[in-house]
Design an enzyme around this catalytic site. Structure first.
Site, mmCIF file in Angstrom:
data_model
loop_
_atom_site.group_PDB
_atom_site.id
_atom_site.type_symbol
_atom_site.label_atom_id
_atom_site.label_comp_id
_atom_site.label_asym_id
_atom_site.label_seq_id
_atom_site.Cartn_x
_atom_site.Cartn_y
_atom_site.Cartn_z
ATOM 1 N N THR A 1 29.475 49.088 36.697
ATOM 2 C CA THR A 1 30.153 47.800 36.793
ATOM 3 C C THR A 1 30.968 47.729 38.088
ATOM 4 O O THR A 1 31.357 48.744 38.654
ATOM 5 C CB THR A 1 31.079 47.566 35.597
ATOM 6 O OG1 THR A 1 32.134 48.535 35.594
ATOM 7 C CG2 THR A 1 30.311 47.644 34.283
ATOM 8 N N ILE B 1 33.794 51.069 45.897
ATOM 9 C CA ILE B 1 33.519 52.320 45.188
ATOM 10 C C ILE B 1 32.299 52.178 44.289
ATOM 11 O O ILE B 1 31.476 53.090 44.180
ATOM 12 C CB ILE B 1 34.751 52.752 44.378
ATOM 13 C CG1 ILE B 1 35.916 53.067 45.316
ATOM 14 C CG2 ILE B 1 34.435 53.968 43.508
ATOM 15 C CD1 ILE B 1 37.227 53.357 44.591
ATOM 16 N N TYR C 1 48.652 45.910 36.304
ATOM 17 C CA TYR C 1 47.511 46.781 36.616
ATOM 18 C C TYR C 1 47.771 48.202 36.130
ATOM 19 O O TYR C 1 46.905 48.837 35.516
ATOM 20 C CB TYR C 1 47.265 46.755 38.119
ATOM 21 C CG TYR C 1 46.107 47.595 38.598
ATOM 22 C CD1 TYR C 1 44.824 47.073 38.628
ATOM 23 C CD2 TYR C 1 46.305 48.898 39.045
ATOM 24 C CE1 TYR C 1 43.754 47.833 39.086
ATOM 25 C CE2 TYR C 1 45.253 49.661 39.499
ATOM 26 C CZ TYR C 1 43.981 49.127 39.518
ATOM 27 O OH TYR C 1 42.932 49.888 39.965
#
Length: 273
Positions: free
Chosen positions: A21, A29, A184
């Site tokens: 994903t 990345i 986050y």
């Protein structure tokens, strides 16, 4: 007594299938992980959500997802496939749909799940965050990842081998934490915390579960003085590159890593947070 040197297979993932994903930018990345998995022989399905990238300062990859997949196909082993599809993982049903789409595109089987996606932006300090920020990061970074793992696990029965789940976390538990990215940090910290529980839950299905903290990786989101300052915090004097965590993730997907599960592994070049 003599011992033979261990044989190293140049294509240790030949015949395996993987969903990665957040693999929508050449500088990212996710794309580096997919590239490594393909180089190891795997068939790979790339997930992307272009509207998210387009809304960020770095923007979406100008050539689009099909161009990225086409590049990876030039590296693929004979018989291996590289496919892709979009998904907005904020929708509750999207993770299960994505897993089904990926498995269907790759011949009905899914061996490896790499949950690399994340929500960028829409965050702040403790004083700045609000319920919408917290909910947005939770939905994308945590809830969707756990639902992806759930959907992946439901496709596997007990007694199988070679299953791999790799999630990504961040540096919220080290140094001074991430006080400027509270939503986050909370959402990614939850993935680190649940790693052991997921590993235990999936062990009898032949699946290992590990989480990787890659540290700061130069994917184009920092520039100027900020970029130089972060580089100075690495003993080697430079940022991590996308292929640095990708090598670890790809290795975790191989049989060599079959005895490693329930771990949160930091791969950050000695970054001094």
């Amino acid at each position: 007594m003599t011992h033979e040197a261990p044989h190293r297979d140049p294509l240790p993932l030949l015949g395996r299938t993987a969903l990665v994903t957040g693999a929508s930018r050449r500088a990212g990345i996710g794309y580096a992980i997919a590239r490594r998995l393909v180089a190891y022989g795997a068939s790979v399905h790339l997930h992307h959500h272009i509207p998210h990238d387009a809304g960020q300062p770095w923007g979406a990859d100008p050539d689009g997802p099909e161009a990225l997949a086409a590049d990876l196909r030039t590296l693929a082993a004979d018989g291996a496939a590289v496919t892709h599809s979009p998904a907005d993982l904020t929708a509750p049903g999207a993770p299960a749909e994505l897993v089904a789409t990926a498995a269907g595109a790759l011949g009905g089987r899914l061996d490896v799940l790499v949950a690399n996606h994340a929500l960028s932006g829409r965050d702040g300090t403790l004083d700045e965050i609000d319920a919408d920020m917290l909910d947005a990061h939770w939905a994308v970074n945590t809830r969707s990842t756990v639902l992806l793992v759930q959907a992946y696990a439901r496709r596997r029965g007990e007694g199988q081998d070679g299953g791999r789940v790799v999630m990504t976390t961040s540096g919220q538990d080290r140094g001074g934490g991430m006080p400027g990215e509270m939503a986050y940090a909370l959402a990614k910290g939850a993935l680190a915390s649940v790693t052991r529980s997921l590993a235990t839950a999936l062990a009898r299905r032949g699946v290992t579960v590990n989480t990787v903290d890659p540290g700061p990786v130069d994917t184009g989101y920092a520039t100027g003085e900020t970029h130089a300052f972060i580089a100075s915090l690495f003993p080697g004097g430079h940022w991590g590159r996308p292929d640095d965590p990708a090598r670890l993730v790809a290795w975790l997907a191989t049989d060599e890593a079959a005895w490693i599960t329930g771990q949160v592994i930091t791969s950050d070049g000695g970054f001094n947070r």
